[in-house]
Scaffold this motif. Structure first.
Motif, PDB file in Angstrom:
ATOM      1  N   HIS A 193     -72.908  17.020 117.445  1.00  0.00           N
ATOM      2  CA  HIS A 193     -74.347  17.666 117.093  1.00  0.00           C
ATOM      3  C   HIS A 193     -74.060  18.928 116.797  1.00  0.00           C
TER       4      HIS A 193
ATOM      5  N   LEU B 171     -76.153  17.339 110.597  1.00  0.00           N
ATOM      6  CA  LEU B 171     -76.875  17.280 111.817  1.00  0.00           C
ATOM      7  C   LEU B 171     -76.123  16.875 112.833  1.00  0.00           C
ATOM      8  N   GLU B 172     -75.854  15.485 112.723  1.00  0.00           N
ATOM      9  CA  GLU B 172     -74.817  14.715 113.480  1.00  0.00           C
ATOM     10  C   GLU B 172     -73.705  13.862 112.869  1.00  0.00           C
ATOM     11  N   LEU B 173     -72.245  13.857 113.373  1.00  0.00           N
ATOM     12  CA  LEU B 173     -71.337  13.153 112.469  1.00  0.00           C
ATOM     13  C   LEU B 173     -70.613  12.457 113.814  1.00  0.00           C
ATOM     14  N   THR B 174     -70.575  11.206 113.444  1.00  0.00           N
ATOM     15  CA  THR B 174     -69.598  10.398 114.185  1.00  0.00           C
ATOM     16  C   THR B 174     -68.718   9.838 113.689  1.00  0.00           C
TER      17      THR B 174
ATOM     18  N   ARG C 214     -84.419  13.973 105.586  1.00  0.00           N
ATOM     19  CA  ARG C 214     -83.116  13.716 106.120  1.00  0.00           C
ATOM     20  C   ARG C 214     -82.388  12.493 105.399  1.00  0.00           C
ATOM     21  N   VAL C 215     -81.105  12.696 105.385  1.00  0.00           N
ATOM     22  CA  VAL C 215     -80.396  11.440 104.818  1.00  0.00           C
ATOM     23  C   VAL C 215     -79.313  10.957 105.953  1.00  0.00           C
ATOM     24  N   ASP C 216     -78.862   9.826 105.861  1.00  0.00           N
ATOM     25  CA  ASP C 216     -77.711   9.328 106.550  1.00  0.00           C
ATOM     26  C   ASP C 216     -76.970   8.665 105.621  1.00  0.00           C
TER      27      ASP C 216
ATOM     28  N   THR D 267     -70.223   8.380 110.093  1.00  0.00           N
ATOM     29  CA  THR D 267     -71.522   8.009 109.931  1.00  0.00           C
ATOM     30  C   THR D 267     -72.041   9.417 109.990  1.00  0.00           C
ATOM     31  N   GLN D 268     -72.889   9.819 109.328  1.00  0.00           N
ATOM     32  CA  GLN D 268     -73.699  11.207 109.483  1.00  0.00           C
ATOM     33  C   GLN D 268     -75.230  11.404 109.299  1.00  0.00           C
ATOM     34  N   LEU D 269     -75.864  12.205 109.829  1.00  0.00           N
ATOM     35  CA  LEU D 269     -77.380  12.474 109.601  1.00  0.00           C
ATOM     36  C   LEU D 269     -77.359  13.909 109.016  1.00  0.00           C
TER      37      LEU D 269
END
Lengths: 266, 266
Positions: free
Chosen positions: B60, B211-214, B239-241, B258-260
């Motif tokens: 995050h 914002l977030e990256l997995t 926002r986009v994923d 995957t990211q937001l």
């Protein structure tokens, strides 16, 4: 029957410190569902932070807690105007069970999706036509959580139940909470981990324990059951990654999950 | 030109405490690339833990650090026989920048994929036919990181560069490190965040901050450039994923991200 808000309830013990109860029925073969545990961590993030909706949560699973009391902690990492980030963790008897990073914000019910061409087709199956999953898995263990929710698999995805998986690695269906309790951003964290492993549509196996689960909540869901697509991507090195799409009863995509799980195939 | 291992190098300052240098050229409009920062956190997890390969990492992003010195900390949450989980964080001048949970394990180079029917087609484009991205974005800001890597977009994905996006929200191409340095599990953490936003294939916009990256690393990559597919799913509530697939030069799927992200559309 306990409502979702009740089985994920937390009591505040101090700043960023909460106690909860893992319910014995929210389990698969005696192990608590990972999305259910993440919902408790999400609740701690909402209570400890300044924003009411979880929009992103990423959990790494260390050790499954037993049903019973757990300690849940939340630490604010950043408190911004439009979003906050928190670290949350669940432990039991001093043993760390789940750690999660959570971003909270406020979702505006008036916003409409701007572009959604990358989302799979939701399909047109009906909730009423789905096959409600029983309390026993095809491989024979108890799935107590099926007493608590109404999880229905589309007839077209039911091959696994008669040992005839399609090979596509895809399960479609619906999920309703008890008494049709409306979903919120916390119960959506559970919804993305509620389905059986999509690998059942490839080959039946034993327990497929979640190692990592990431959820994005994209919108506030309309009342009613949610439609779910669970899809496996790749089985390699005794692990599988799966994606989960969740649409609300109006057909809007509301949540997206991705997980890495262990599997004894290959 | 610095090799990836050099620009992500860490010096051990104490138990679980490291110092690093964010390189001024691994930036987009002056902001460090998120996958590059995650690779530094992954390195800290490998140094502080007992397993040599990152298999899952979830970050995050709180605040973008400036190029220059950063503090990186890693705390072992669980040290298992086959895998470890760690909490890692990057800060600068006392300000938290990135928090990540990391699971490490050992990937066996002898294992082959068991089932991969859920992975998209890799396509058959050639590295040599790709269009190397310049150091300036279509919307005019400096993308210094393009001096450090050789990122090539397939001709079929190049519509965005002439203001003719396909509307599919999909970019395909290749990535090579300088001097064709072989990829490892840490540089794959960067690879899944290396491409321009797939939303450029929907509509051009300014900065699309992660914002977030997995990331899941599924196998040790063969030497040579990696093939990449970056795909947008849903733009909603600014926002986009997006999802990212990475194949090694032998065509094996090796990483999935995957990211937001935030986006000023809609």
């Amino acid at each position: 029957m306990p409502r979702f808000a009740e089985v994920t309830a937390l009591t505040t013990d101090g700043p960023g410190r909460f106690s909860g109860q893992v319910h014995p029925d929210w389990t698969i073969a005696g192990k608590p569902n990972g999305g259910y545990l993440l919902a408790m961590l999400g609740r701690a993030a909402v209570l400890a932070g300044q924003h009411e909706h979880v929009i992103a949560a990423s959990a790494h699973y260390l050790y499954p807690p037993e049903p019973g009391p757990v300690l849940v902690e939340a630490e604010v990492l950043r408190a911004g105007r439009s979003a906050s980030q928190l670290r949350t963790r669940m432990s039991q008897d001093g043993r760390a069970c789940v750690d999660a990073l959570v971003t909270t914000s406020v979702l505006d019910p008036g916003v409409k999706p701007y572009w959604s061409a990358g989302v799979p087709e939701a399909g047109d199956s009906l909730f009423a036509d789905g096959f409600r999953l029983p309390e026993q898995s095809p491989s024979g263990f108890e799935v107590a959580i099926m007493r608590e929710v109404d999880l229905r698999i589309d007839p077209a995805s039911l091959g696994f139940a008669s040992n005839a998986p399609s090979g596509r690695g895809e399960l479609r269906g619906w999920l309703a909470l008890a008494d049709n309790e409306p979903f919120d951003t916390l119960s959506l964290l559970y919804a993305v981990d509620s389905f059986p492993p999509a690998t059942f549509d490839v080959e039946l196996s034993g327990w497929v324990p979640t190692l990592e689960l990431t959820v994005y909540v994209r919108a506030l869901p309309a009342p009613g059951p949610v439609r779910i697509l669970q899809r496996a991507h790749l089985i390699d090195a005794q692990r599988v990654d799966e994606v989960c799409w969740v649409w609300d009863s109006s057909g809007r995509p509301v949540a997206h999950g991705t997980q890495l799980a262990g599997i004894r195939l290959g």
